[in-house]
Design a protein around this motif. Sequence first.
Motif, short mmCIF file in Angstrom:
data_model
loop_
_atom_site.label_atom_id
_atom_site.label_comp_id
_atom_site.label_asym_id
_atom_site.label_seq_id
_atom_site.Cartn_x
_atom_site.Cartn_y
_atom_site.Cartn_z
N ASP A 404 0.85 -1.19 0.00
CA ASP A 404 0.00 0.00 0.00
C ASP A 404 0.88 1.24 0.00
O ASP A 404 2.11 1.15 -0.19
N ASP A 405 0.28 2.40 0.19
CA ASP A 405 1.03 3.66 0.16
C ASP A 405 1.37 4.16 1.56
O ASP A 405 1.72 5.31 1.74
N LYS A 421 -0.83 -8.73 6.87
CA LYS A 421 -0.32 -7.36 6.69
C LYS A 421 0.88 -7.17 7.59
O LYS A 421 0.81 -7.48 8.78
N ILE A 444 -3.63 -4.78 -5.11
CA ILE A 444 -3.98 -3.43 -4.67
C ILE A 444 -3.77 -2.58 -5.92
O ILE A 444 -2.74 -2.72 -6.57
N GLY A 447 -0.44 -1.61 -6.68
CA GLY A 447 0.24 -2.26 -5.56
C GLY A 447 1.58 -2.88 -5.88
O GLY A 447 2.28 -3.32 -4.98
N PRO A 452 1.12 3.04 -5.10
CA PRO A 452 -0.11 2.29 -4.85
C PRO A 452 -1.25 3.23 -4.45
O PRO A 452 -1.02 4.22 -3.76
N GLY A 454 -3.80 2.83 -2.19
CA GLY A 454 -4.04 1.82 -1.16
C GLY A 454 -5.38 1.90 -0.47
O GLY A 454 -5.45 1.98 0.75
N LYS A 455 -6.44 1.88 -1.23
CA LYS A 455 -7.78 1.93 -0.64
C LYS A 455 -8.41 0.54 -0.57
O LYS A 455 -9.08 0.20 0.40
N LEU A 457 -8.04 -3.80 -1.47
CA LEU A 457 -7.22 -4.97 -1.79
C LEU A 457 -8.16 -6.05 -2.30
O LEU A 457 -9.23 -6.28 -1.71
N SER A 485 -8.15 0.89 4.02
CA SER A 485 -7.85 2.29 4.33
C SER A 485 -7.55 2.50 5.81
O SER A 485 -6.91 3.47 6.19
#
Lengths: 653, 188
Positions: A404-405, A421, A444, A447, A452, A454-455, A457, A485
């Motif tokens: 993600d970001d 995660k 993602i 991703g 990414p 990243g909201k 997956l 998120s």
Amino acid sequence: MWSRIKLSKLSYLALALLIGGLIFIVCSPKKDTMGTDDAASKVFVPPGSYDDFYAFLSGGFSGQVSVYGLPSGRLLKVIPVFAVNPENGWGYTEETKPMLTSVHGFIPWDDSHHPELSMTDGVPDGRWLFINANNTPRIARINLGTFRTDEILEIPNSGGSHASPFTTINTEYVVSATRFSVPIPDKDVPIASYKENFRGTVTFIKVDPKEGDMNIAFQILVPGYNFDLSHAGKGPSNGWFFFSCYNTEQAHTLLEVNASQNDKDFIMAVNWKKAEEYIAQGKFKEWASEYQRNRWDERTQTTIVEKLNKVKMLDPKECPDMLYLMPCPKSPHGADVDPSGEYIAGGGKLAGMVPVFSFSKMIKAIEEKAFDGDRDGIPVLKYDAVLAGEVQESGLGPLHTEFDDKGYGYTSHFITSEIVKWKIGTWEVVDRAPTYYSVGHLMIPGGDSKKPWGKYLLAMNKITKDRYLPTGPELTQSAQLFDISGDKMKMLSDFPTIGEPHYAQGIPAELVRKREVKFFDINKNEHKYVTKGPREAKVVRTGKEVHVWMTASRSHFTPDNIEGFKVGDVVYFHVTNIEQDWDVPHGFAIKGTQNSELLIMPGETCTMKWEPKKAGIYPFYCTDFCSALHQEMQGYARVSEANSNVPISFNKD
Amino acid sequence: MKKSAISWACLFLTCGLLMSACQSKDKQKTDSTGSTGTPAGMSAIKDDVSQKTVVQIAVGSPDHTTLVAALQAAGLVDVLANPGPFTVFAPTNAAFDKLPKGTVDELLKPEKKRDLKNILQHHVTVSMYKTESFKDGQILEMAGGSKITLSVKDGQVKIGDAAIIGTVQGSNGIVHVIDGVLLPPAKK
């Protein structure tokens, strides 16, 4: 005592209100399920509204690519790629049949695995989507303006293109590495001579920055391992590619056991800038290698087939400092580079933790020659010298990681059927979520890129058993959408998929929509058999070959009555949809056809080959509902005996 | 009196409504949005006709009640219901009884879940190893990453110090019944 209570009408009203209130309180959905955190509202896209993201899922054994909207999970389109698709004539029309040809002849099916978006500066740019055929090694390029397959390039010297088609940060190259090592060049040898004769290759395909045309730049001869997945470096690691490999035991039978013996297999690092230097220095050998490049020509609306016969091959023995092996436990699948480009996550599918390698440590280890010997002359780097950290006790069977970001990696674990995660840098597990069931890849949006989004997956699951209404022995695969998120992953929904998605790509919709094609400009149609208006319609016989120049528009074909066909003729219906309006395709089908229908987009010409076998009258009609008079859009073809004298005749508007 | 009868009826109706109003959802499968808790995984699938998984084999065996209790406590039941393929070395109740008194009870405590998981993962390897494929001196890497050596002498296969005393083929793996509990080397 209760019986003595007298209830007035008012009391009844109060009681009724109380009951109502109680029911409301008891049954009020908790905030978690219906309020602002409500999963349903997070995936609900109101009728007429658009999804935020496109998701492109590989079709696996369907050979195609499916396009979904996220977060709704609505299926928008199935793009035919490596398998014929009678629904729109892909692989059946004269124009598209050559797309599915190869040095092995016509290939009606394949197994599509990993979609990869083209990138600019390490970020998906929405121009093209690449995807590999695993069975008969090929790479396809899909045009995201038309959502059609524009090119299919065959990969020679390969048995199974699996570690494909990953791209460099500016789509300079798309790569393809072999899953099944084979004799290179292929030859007739005993299978037991595997270690002596079988090799792998890594192919670097140059992509034209403007048109997207693919050309094999060079191949690298590599040991006879199974190459599984890959990703390009970015940021500091731009210029490198990382490939996971298993079966470093080089077993050729019962791999289930025999390819699981080594504690560690490898992630192979390829310095492709170095490879470019060797090519420029002429350190390659030109190998005779037959393969085919099939490219869609928008102008003539036909496939241009080129038969090619040589590649530039680099042998690592003659090209030092180009390849290195990083030990990775055990039978790694993913080789996934984080957004910064510093870390490479491995996914040992028989392991219980995720090793993460450091690019800067790798460079240092190379400089300091921290080697544990070599394999086929390729230096093996010391595990501890290249390891950034291990995500300990992550779960069983880590497969694939997306990022993600916010500095987290998400790794799918097949055996424990969960997403884990973890935090980049500390390598601690911060959350885990089960999937239903047996997750393979994750996606993602962006991703695997530098940026990414990243909201969401998307987890792609192999098994659905009791998840949906049963459909006999064959059940669908599924995708499950998570909201990422917040700190905790939260499952929002799941939906069935086409075939078996092995990987997916996601991108904000606006990056694709700006290239949208609504129809083809008929003035630019230079098809050899285009009919630009009903007046140009004609039927021409040359011996046993008959060509029909036909137009389709709401709501008739021109001509719609044709006589003079004979048994034994080879008839080509070249049908041009002369409409210049969005979402008005016309179909064409004729009784007894041993072919698919045509589905002709506005401004386009498609050709059906038809070989009538018996004399009689053959109705044809439009198959795609086009207007209130669609049912009237029909015609007749008259077929006479082979020796008849019925001349060619037809009507015009 | 008549009115109070009505009020009683009203009260019953209220209770009934309150009890039933929210029950309809319970008849459906538990949803998996995470908002109503985590549903069970593959072990909860109702399927009485397919070949049994390694977990179902253990659950169906009266000699493996301790093992099943341990798998449940360690949260490994769903894992072993997944496609695998697994080779499970399944200690009998008698094998667990050979451990020092109180060991099993101690391991079943929630705070010992990690230790229990480590021990149980030392009994599972990912792959399908049939008895006849075992070789003397063969080293197996178990699911937790620990290793264990096999011995084959006069047709008797032993894993560590435990003898294989029976084998059952499952759909997602194979179960070798053993007469001792395998203890992994201590984890860091």
